[in-house]
Design a protein around this motif. Structure first.
Motif, PDB file in Angstrom:
ATOM      1  N   SER A   7       0.882  -1.173   0.000  1.00  0.00           N
ATOM      2  CA  SER A   7       0.000   0.000   0.000  1.00  0.00           C
ATOM      3  C   SER A   7       0.913   1.216   0.000  1.00  0.00           C
ATOM      4  N   LEU A   8       0.687   2.123  -0.928  1.00  0.00           N
ATOM      5  CA  LEU A   8       1.565   3.277  -1.065  1.00  0.00           C
ATOM      6  C   LEU A   8       0.821   4.416  -1.716  1.00  0.00           C
ATOM      7  N   LEU A   9       1.466   5.569  -1.742  1.00  0.00           N
ATOM      8  CA  LEU A   9       0.921   6.714  -2.457  1.00  0.00           C
ATOM      9  C   LEU A   9       1.499   6.706  -3.861  1.00  0.00           C
ATOM     10  N   ALA A  10       0.667   6.993  -4.842  1.00  0.00           N
ATOM     11  CA  ALA A  10       1.101   7.002  -6.240  1.00  0.00           C
ATOM     12  C   ALA A  10       1.878   8.281  -6.514  1.00  0.00           C
ATOM     13  N   VAL A  11       3.173   8.193  -6.323  1.00  0.00           N
ATOM     14  CA  VAL A  11       4.075   9.303  -6.624  1.00  0.00           C
ATOM     15  C   VAL A  11       5.258   8.730  -7.395  1.00  0.00           C
ATOM     16  N   ALA A  12       5.826   9.537  -8.274  1.00  0.00           N
ATOM     17  CA  ALA A  12       6.891   9.063  -9.166  1.00  0.00           C
ATOM     18  C   ALA A  12       8.075   8.485  -8.410  1.00  0.00           C
ATOM     19  N   LYS A  13       8.424   9.052  -7.257  1.00  0.00           N
ATOM     20  CA  LYS A  13       9.603   8.559  -6.528  1.00  0.00           C
ATOM     21  C   LYS A  13       9.400   7.145  -5.980  1.00  0.00           C
ATOM     22  N   GLU A  14       8.162   6.656  -5.912  1.00  0.00           N
ATOM     23  CA  GLU A  14       7.889   5.302  -5.427  1.00  0.00           C
ATOM     24  C   GLU A  14       8.128   4.233  -6.502  1.00  0.00           C
ATOM     25  N   VAL A  15       8.123   4.625  -7.776  1.00  0.00           N
ATOM     26  CA  VAL A  15       8.202   3.642  -8.865  1.00  0.00           C
ATOM     27  C   VAL A  15       9.467   2.795  -8.805  1.00  0.00           C
ATOM     28  N   PRO A  16      10.674   3.383  -8.688  1.00  0.00           N
ATOM     29  CA  PRO A  16      11.873   2.532  -8.621  1.00  0.00           C
ATOM     30  C   PRO A  16      11.886   1.607  -7.407  1.00  0.00           C
ATOM     31  N   ASP A  17      11.419   2.109  -6.258  1.00  0.00           N
ATOM     32  CA  ASP A  17      11.367   1.273  -5.055  1.00  0.00           C
ATOM     33  C   ASP A  17      10.393   0.119  -5.237  1.00  0.00           C
ATOM     34  N   LEU A  18       9.275   0.388  -5.882  1.00  0.00           N
ATOM     35  CA  LEU A  18       8.291  -0.663  -6.127  1.00  0.00           C
ATOM     36  C   LEU A  18       8.862  -1.718  -7.075  1.00  0.00           C
ATOM     37  N   ARG A  19       9.552  -1.276  -8.122  1.00  0.00           N
ATOM     38  CA  ARG A  19      10.181  -2.247  -9.038  1.00  0.00           C
ATOM     39  C   ARG A  19      11.196  -3.122  -8.302  1.00  0.00           C
ATOM     40  N   ARG A  20      12.011  -2.510  -7.435  1.00  0.00           N
ATOM     41  CA  ARG A  20      12.995  -3.283  -6.658  1.00  0.00           C
ATOM     42  C   ARG A  20      12.301  -4.288  -5.749  1.00  0.00           C
ATOM     43  N   ALA A  21      11.214  -3.871  -5.103  1.00  0.00           N
ATOM     44  CA  ALA A  21      10.482  -4.774  -4.208  1.00  0.00           C
ATOM     45  C   ALA A  21       9.874  -5.936  -4.987  1.00  0.00           C
ATOM     46  N   VAL A  22       9.355  -5.658  -6.170  1.00  0.00           N
ATOM     47  CA  VAL A  22       8.784  -6.715  -7.011  1.00  0.00           C
ATOM     48  C   VAL A  22       9.878  -7.687  -7.436  1.00  0.00           C
ATOM     49  N   ARG A  23      11.029  -7.150  -7.855  1.00  0.00           N
ATOM     50  CA  ARG A  23      12.163  -7.986  -8.248  1.00  0.00           C
ATOM     51  C   ARG A  23      12.593  -8.885  -7.092  1.00  0.00           C
ATOM     52  N   ALA A  24      12.679  -8.324  -5.892  1.00  0.00           N
ATOM     53  CA  ALA A  24      13.063  -9.108  -4.718  1.00  0.00           C
ATOM     54  C   ALA A  24      12.021 -10.189  -4.431  1.00  0.00           C
ATOM     55  N   SER A  38       5.164  -0.642 -13.213  1.00  0.00           N
ATOM     56  CA  SER A  38       5.492   0.777 -13.406  1.00  0.00           C
ATOM     57  C   SER A  38       4.409   1.499 -14.190  1.00  0.00           C
ATOM     58  N   GLU A  39       3.947   0.884 -15.270  1.00  0.00           N
ATOM     59  CA  GLU A  39       2.931   1.527 -16.114  1.00  0.00           C
ATOM     60  C   GLU A  39       1.605   1.675 -15.385  1.00  0.00           C
ATOM     61  N   LEU A  40       1.204   0.659 -14.633  1.00  0.00           N
ATOM     62  CA  LEU A  40      -0.070   0.751 -13.899  1.00  0.00           C
ATOM     63  C   LEU A  40      -0.006   1.838 -12.834  1.00  0.00           C
ATOM     64  N   LEU A  41       1.130   1.955 -12.149  1.00  0.00           N
ATOM     65  CA  LEU A  41       1.274   3.015 -11.155  1.00  0.00           C
ATOM     66  C   LEU A  41       1.338   4.383 -11.838  1.00  0.00           C
ATOM     67  N   ALA A  42       2.043   4.480 -12.959  1.00  0.00           N
ATOM     68  CA  ALA A  42       2.122   5.747 -13.699  1.00  0.00           C
ATOM     69  C   ALA A  42       0.744   6.196 -14.182  1.00  0.00           C
ATOM     70  N   ASN A  43      -0.098   5.240 -14.577  1.00  0.00           N
ATOM     71  CA  ASN A  43      -1.454   5.600 -15.009  1.00  0.00           C
ATOM     72  C   ASN A  43      -2.254   6.218 -13.878  1.00  0.00           C
ATOM     73  N   VAL A  44      -2.089   5.706 -12.667  1.00  0.00           N
ATOM     74  CA  VAL A  44      -2.783   6.305 -11.522  1.00  0.00           C
ATOM     75  C   VAL A  44      -2.284   7.731 -11.314  1.00  0.00           C
ATOM     76  N   ILE A  45      -0.964   7.915 -11.351  1.00  0.00           N
ATOM     77  CA  ILE A  45      -0.391   9.254 -11.156  1.00  0.00           C
ATOM     78  C   ILE A  45      -0.946  10.223 -12.202  1.00  0.00           C
ATOM     79  N   THR A  46      -0.969   9.804 -13.454  1.00  0.00           N
ATOM     80  CA  THR A  46      -1.376  10.675 -14.561  1.00  0.00           C
ATOM     81  C   THR A  46      -2.878  10.921 -14.613  1.00  0.00           C
ATOM     82  N   HIS A  47      -3.664   9.857 -14.423  1.00  0.00           N
ATOM     83  CA  HIS A  47      -5.102   9.975 -14.694  1.00  0.00           C
ATOM     84  C   HIS A  47      -5.983  10.100 -13.457  1.00  0.00           C
TER      85      HIS A  47
END
Length: 138
Positions: A7-24, A38-47
């Protein structure tokens, strides 16, 4: 079945951390899954709006990775469109559509969930451009 939730806030700075967590969580890099998250989170930020609370859920079972992102706006539904060469955006869902086996949206009262499914990651994946959508072992 393997489950990852965040659970997180949709902000651009969270995207790299989320990718790392998914990879782990997956135990290995899988560019296709990371791209979809990344794209699904970016869509929330944008739309929907920067700072929107979201829940990311990833399950792995039966040879599939199921990714879903839930946000509190059931009205801002994603639409696959064809971006023109000079367009600044509009390619996120096209990328997701290209790498995912399938995807969709589930609108509910007070929220929506956008999801996609990809082939499951196996230990030691090797990404090959000719096999987009597949993470496999040599």
């Amino acid at each position: 079945m393997s489950v990852f939730t965040a659970s997180l806030l949709a902000v651009a700075k969270e995207v790299p951390d989320l990718r790392r967590a998914v990879r782990a969580h997956l135990g290995a890099p899988c560019p296709e899954v990371e791209l979809c998250v990344s794209e699904l989170l970016a869509n929330v930020i944008t739309h929907v709006g920067e700072g929107t609370p979201v829940t990311v859920l990833i399950t792995t079972a039966n040879g599939l990775v199921h990714v879903q992102v839930t946000d509190p706006d059931p009205r801002a539904l994603p639409t696959l469109r064809s971006a023109q060469p000079d367009d600044e955006g509009g390619r996120g869902l096209a990328l997701l559509d290209a790498v995912a086996l399938r995807w969709g949206v589930v609108p509910e009262p007070g929220r929506k969930t956008v999801w996609c499914e990809l082939p499951a990651v196996r230990p030691g994946p090797v990404f090959r451009p000719e096999s987009v959508g597949v993470c496999r072992q040599d």
